[in-house]
Scaffold this active site. Structure first.
Site, PDB file in Angstrom:
ATOM      1  CB  CYS A  84      -0.879  -0.022   1.253  1.00  0.00           C
ATOM      2  SG  CYS A  84      -1.998   1.372   1.413  1.00  0.00           S
TER       3      CYS A  84
ATOM      4  CG  HIS B 171      -7.258   2.781   1.666  1.00  0.00           C
ATOM      5  ND1 HIS B 171      -6.393   3.089   2.692  1.00  0.00           N
ATOM      6  CD2 HIS B 171      -6.532   2.087   0.755  1.00  0.00           C
ATOM      7  CE1 HIS B 171      -5.195   2.599   2.418  1.00  0.00           C
ATOM      8  NE2 HIS B 171      -5.249   1.989   1.252  1.00  0.00           N
TER       9      HIS B 171
ATOM     10  CG  HIS C 201      -5.850  -2.481  -0.703  1.00  0.00           C
ATOM     11  ND1 HIS C 201      -4.792  -3.063  -0.037  1.00  0.00           N
ATOM     12  CD2 HIS C 201      -5.544  -1.161  -0.784  1.00  0.00           C
ATOM     13  CE1 HIS C 201      -3.901  -2.133   0.266  1.00  0.00           C
ATOM     14  NE2 HIS C 201      -4.327  -0.968  -0.177  1.00  0.00           N
ATOM     15  CD  GLU C 202      -7.227   1.090  -3.460  1.00  0.00           C
ATOM     16  OE1 GLU C 202      -7.269   2.159  -2.805  1.00  0.00           O
ATOM     17  OE2 GLU C 202      -6.168   0.467  -3.629  1.00  0.00           O
TER      18      GLU C 202
END
Length: 187
Positions: free
Chosen positions: A110, A156, A152-153
């Site tokens: 990341c 965030h 993953h995004e």
């Protein structure tokens, strides 16, 4: 498709000045929904920045903007030469509707945690609803590596980084040690 060079700063563990890194409260801050007509400049900025970094995805909180916007554009790099590529996908206000029971344990890095990689379990397939850059609401089933990047995004946007998903921190390694000792032989 061609292979791109990974960002040297990220490999060395040096954060780019414009990226929010682990420990900064902005990575954990709640995010607000955003309308497509208000997101065009942000999406353009995210796209430009991701392409400069040669990454697979980038979320608004990583550049200090607390809204539910992210982009996915998986390309092969020298660090990950075998990953399947996608076109540019711009996602606003995503919601994961369903996750497969089948998970895959694979390496993730990341830009907000520069210089490190770790093994993270992710659902093999997800169904996600999001608004695209034109304002159209889409529901898509995403599988494989693209599903990993979507998750993953979206993490965030929910105030999480991949370290929060690691069940075992013993796989945490520097990017250079990943390249020297852990990258699959086919890579």
């Amino acid at each position: 498709m061609s292979q791109h060079r990974s960002d040297d700063n990220w490999i060395k563990g040096v954060a780019d000045d414009d990226l929010v890194t682990i420990g900064d409260p902005r990575l954990k801050a709640p995010t607000s929904e955003i309308e497509a007509d208000q997101a065009q400049e942000l999406l353009a900025t995210l796209t430009t920045r991701l392409r400069e970094l040669n990454g697979a995805g980038l979320a608004a909180p990583q550049i200090g903007v607390s809204v539910r916007a992210a982009i996915v554009e998986v390309r092969r790099t020298d660090v990950f030469p075998d990953r399947p590529e996608t076109g540019l996908i711009q996602i606003l206000n995503p919601t994961v509707l369903e996750r497969s029971a089948e998970t895959v344990l694979d390496w993730e890095g990341c830009f907000s945690v520069p210089g490190y990689l770790g093994l993270v379990p992710r659902s093999e397939t997800i169904t996600v609803r999001y608004t695209d850059e034109t304002g159209q609401i889409l529901t898509s089933e995403v599988s494989g590596y693209a599903a990993r990047v979507f998750q993953h995004e979206i993490d965030h946007l929910d105030g999480l980084v991949y370290l929060d998903r690691m069940p075992d921190m013993t796989s945490l390694t520097t990017t250079q040690n990943y390249l020297d000792h852990h990258r699959p032989a086919s890579a």
